[in-house]
Design a protein around this motif. Structure first.
Motif, PDB file in Angstrom:
ATOM      1  N   UNK A 164       5.124 -10.008   5.191  1.00 33.07           N
ATOM      2  CA  UNK A 164       4.192  -9.983   5.117  1.00 33.07           C
ATOM      3  C   UNK A 164       3.279  -9.690   6.448  1.00 33.07           C
ATOM      4  N   UNK A 165       3.003 -11.264   7.643  1.00 32.63           N
ATOM      5  CA  UNK A 165       2.400 -10.301   8.457  1.00 32.63           C
ATOM      6  C   UNK A 165       3.213  -9.802   8.722  1.00 32.63           C
ATOM      7  N   UNK A 166       3.932  -9.662   9.259  1.00 31.09           N
ATOM      8  CA  UNK A 166       5.082  -8.185  10.766  1.00 31.09           C
ATOM      9  C   UNK A 166       5.050  -6.817  10.036  1.00 31.09           C
ATOM     10  N   UNK A 221       2.360  -1.492  10.516  1.00 32.55           N
ATOM     11  CA  UNK A 221       1.897  -0.649   9.791  1.00 32.55           C
ATOM     12  C   UNK A 221       0.133  -0.328   9.724  1.00 32.55           C
ATOM     13  N   UNK A 222      -0.182  -1.651   9.444  1.00 30.33           N
ATOM     14  CA  UNK A 222      -1.910  -1.780   9.362  1.00 30.33           C
ATOM     15  C   UNK A 222      -2.262  -1.075  11.070  1.00 30.33           C
ATOM     16  N   UNK A 223      -2.197  -2.603  11.637  1.00 32.70           N
ATOM     17  CA  UNK A 223      -2.634  -2.435  12.888  1.00 32.70           C
ATOM     18  C   UNK A 223      -2.344  -1.009  13.615  1.00 32.70           C
ATOM     19  N   UNK A 281      -4.536   2.372  15.001  1.00 31.21           N
ATOM     20  CA  UNK A 281      -5.198   3.011  16.119  1.00 31.21           C
ATOM     21  C   UNK A 281      -4.293   4.393  16.245  1.00 31.21           C
ATOM     22  N   UNK A 282      -3.250   4.553  15.718  1.00 33.54           N
ATOM     23  CA  UNK A 282      -2.790   5.938  15.439  1.00 33.54           C
ATOM     24  C   UNK A 282      -4.082   6.716  14.683  1.00 33.54           C
ATOM     25  N   UNK A 283      -4.168   6.399  14.345  1.00 30.08           N
ATOM     26  CA  UNK A 283      -5.373   6.804  12.738  1.00 30.08           C
ATOM     27  C   UNK A 283      -6.833   7.542  13.367  1.00 30.08           C
ATOM     28  N   UNK A 284      -7.208   6.209  14.330  1.00 30.30           N
ATOM     29  CA  UNK A 284      -8.366   6.210  15.067  1.00 30.30           C
ATOM     30  C   UNK A 284      -8.457   7.316  16.374  1.00 30.30           C
TER      31      UNK A 284
END
Length: 226
Positions: free
Chosen positions: A81-83, A88-90, A94-97
């Motif tokens: 889950x951390x991976x 995907x989340x981090x 970054x990409x969306x921001x």
């Protein structure tokens, strides 16, 4: 131009911080790594918190238990889950921001409004943000009722309490995944060196690929059932 005396004074000024950092950070990290190679806390006859506890060196046995023992399954689930959270989340944030920042830099209509919308969540505390997300993901409301605003039936999904498995991760395939990742990285490096016509570096990369293959084969032989 700084003299040797200035460098010595600067070093002496920083030395207390380096000593404290070395003792309270890196020393304890090293002790934790050392303890992970022992049976500390595993032997009932040797309570881990008693004074002068005795430990035996067990090598990689603790790490083997983490990756194969049924009792440690929660650790493996948390690791996966951390991976995926990191990738995907981090990575997605970054990409969306970055994409939104580039759009705002193009002098779009309503630029001030969108800047306020994007920056407003930063002024909220984590408690408020967590509460809002809990409202949005509650099974009896939130996102589930959005289709009803356009005449569709509500979504029936327990966002918070669902036990549905989206992707079953097989730990026995981890060596294969790591091998393919290693090959992809080495192939990228080899192509880069080939474009620059650094053939000697290409040879080193090929040698590294051969080592990866040998390590993978050795691991398959070692961990294969007799």
């Amino acid at each position: 131009m700084h003299s040797s005396r200035d460098r010595m004074i600067a070093f002496l000024m920083v030395l207390p911080s380096l000593i404290i950092l070395g003792i309270f950070v890196y020393y304890f990290i090293g002790r934790a790594v050392q303890t992970s190679f022992t049976d500390w806390g595993e032997n009932p006859a040797r309570p881990p918190l008693q004074e002068g506890v005795e430990t035996d060196f067990v090598g990689w046995q603790n790490y083997d238990n983490l990756m194969s023992d049924m009792i440690q399954s929660n650790f493996r689930v948390s690791l996966v889950n951390t991976f995926f959270l990191t990738v995907f989340f981090v990575g997605g944030c970054i990409l969306v921001g970055l994409f939104l920042a580039i759009l705002l830099d193009q002098n779009v209509v309503g630029e001030g409004f969108f800047r306020t919308v994007f920056l407003f969540p930063m002024s909220l505390s984590f408690v408020v943000t967590g509460t809002i997300w809990r409202w949005m993901l509650q099974p009896n409301g939130g996102i589930n009722v959005l289709p009803t605003y356009i005449g569709l039936p509500p979504i029936d999904f327990a966002w918070i309490s669902s036990q549905a498995v989206w992707w079953q991760f097989t730990w026995t395939n981890v060596p294969q995944y790591l091998t393919w990742v290693g090959f992809a990285v080495l192939a990228f490096i080899a192509v880069r060196y080939a474009i620059q016509q650094e053939w000697r570096s290409v040879g080193f990369t090929a040698a590294a690929a051969i080592i990866v293959v040998l390590v993978f084969v050795f691991g398959e032989i070692q961990w294969s059932p007799n």
